[in-house]
Write an enzyme that holds these catalytic residues in place. Sequence first.
Site, short mmCIF file in Angstrom:
data_model
loop_
_atom_site.label_atom_id
_atom_site.label_comp_id
_atom_site.label_asym_id
_atom_site.label_seq_id
_atom_site.Cartn_x
_atom_site.Cartn_y
_atom_site.Cartn_z
N GLY A 69 0.82 -1.21 0.00
CA GLY A 69 0.00 0.00 0.00
C GLY A 69 0.85 1.26 0.00
O GLY A 69 0.52 2.26 -0.65
N THR A 70 1.96 1.20 0.69
CA THR A 70 2.85 2.37 0.76
C THR A 70 3.35 2.73 -0.63
O THR A 70 3.34 3.91 -1.03
CB THR A 70 4.05 2.07 1.70
N ASN A 147 -7.19 3.86 9.28
CA ASN A 147 -6.72 2.60 9.83
C ASN A 147 -6.87 2.53 11.35
O ASN A 147 -7.05 1.46 11.92
CB ASN A 147 -5.26 2.36 9.43
N SER A 195 -3.92 -2.84 -0.44
CA SER A 195 -2.83 -3.65 0.08
C SER A 195 -3.37 -5.02 0.49
O SER A 195 -4.34 -5.10 1.24
CB SER A 195 -2.19 -2.95 1.27
N GLY A 196 -2.72 -6.08 0.02
CA GLY A 196 -3.23 -7.43 0.23
C GLY A 196 -3.32 -7.87 1.67
O GLY A 196 -4.27 -8.55 2.07
N HIS A 197 -2.31 -7.47 2.49
CA HIS A 197 -2.28 -8.05 3.84
C HIS A 197 -3.40 -7.54 4.75
O HIS A 197 -3.59 -8.06 5.85
CB HIS A 197 -0.90 -7.88 4.48
N THR A 233 10.34 -7.79 -12.09
CA THR A 233 9.66 -9.04 -12.38
C THR A 233 8.50 -9.24 -11.41
O THR A 233 8.65 -9.04 -10.20
CB THR A 233 10.66 -10.22 -12.28
N CYS A 322 5.30 4.17 21.06
CA CYS A 322 6.23 4.22 22.19
C CYS A 322 7.59 4.69 21.66
O CYS A 322 8.18 4.03 20.82
CB CYS A 322 6.35 2.83 22.79
#
Length: 389
Positions: A69-70, A147, A195-197, A233, A322
């Site tokens: 996504g980035t 998000n 983004s797939g994840h 590729t 943090c």
Amino acid sequence: MIYLDNNATTRVHEEVVAAMTPFLGEEYGNPSTGYPLGKRSREAVNLAREQVAGIIGALPEEIIFTSCGTESDNAAIASALAAQPDKRHIVTSSVEHSAIILFAKALAPELEITELPVPADGRIDPGALATAIRPDTALVTLMWANNETGIIQPVHEAAEIARAAGVFFHTDAVNAAGKIPISVAGGNIDMLSLSGHKFHAPKGVGALYLRRGVPYTPLLTGGGQEDGRRAGTEAVPQIVALGKAAELAKQRLASSGGEKLAELRDLLETRLFEAMDGIHRNGTTKHRLPNTSHLSIDNVPAGDLLILTAEKGLCISSGSACSTGKRDPSRIMQAMGHSDERALSSIRLSVSSMNTTDEINSAADIIISAVEKIRSLRPQANGPVIFTE
Ligand code: PLP
């Protein structure tokens, strides 16, 4: 373990693993080669392109596979600027992901950025967008859903305003895809990141939708892959996985998947709100992802809560980062006008279709007892509520 951090990432679906596995083994061909081994990889990539196009109502040739996504977000901004060298201003919101904000800021001072503010409900005012657009605006980029809070932006309205002003429009749909139906129908969205994840494909694969006819300058140059739009590729196993995950997400959404997510999320909220005082939802409840609950709990620092809940095997998160031993309040909560105290006591609970009712009830028990413990240890625990709505 109970996993309620599905906005951070999701577990790869077993059907996705099954679809990609041959391409990690015997189907290792380079899709750019002409013999059968390579042709099978090419066909698999073509199918994935159709599947990904299918979840947003796009044409297959409008999909460019990327590494994440980035990359999609960075490429959208870079391309819009490359296409219009005389325009050096972009409009975005104050609650975007750092893949947008930090990439844009890295281009300053040559690039001027207008960050549209959001009130406590977390949504931009489309009227303010119309005012912010200037003759030198190259791009409007507005996330589909946040998000952290799950708040959904008025994307179609914003895209229409950008189109009327003749400005390209991009949306970061990374945390919306697979959770709610999203579509590029209407033709006002020029670019969209996925983004797939975030929807049960592996990490390291994403896509950029590029509306047909929109000029494009690649971020990566080299080989002519992706029709000359993204050299390198093709990551065939990941691309196949993304396609399969998109197909499954489309099926889930068509068969009341969104309502199932909302049922789990609402059960969790009901349990927590019944069990404790001084608990608040952050942002509007009218426009939010069905899987996300973003809460602040008075007198309960999120850092402490996360430690106690992790000890019991519960995975949840907070927006605060943090750094150097001290917690920084979430910039998203700050952008929504909340105090540092409320920001530092905010947690994000995000479910997926893989969660069960039993898990939600156990998670609620773990959070409730952790909150009781923290409050019993804090001197002000039985004092007045320190935060107000
Ligand atoms: N945009 C949003 C809204 C996100 O939530 C994320 C991931 O957290 C990204 C962009 C970046 O996606 P990726 O992790 O695939 O680079």
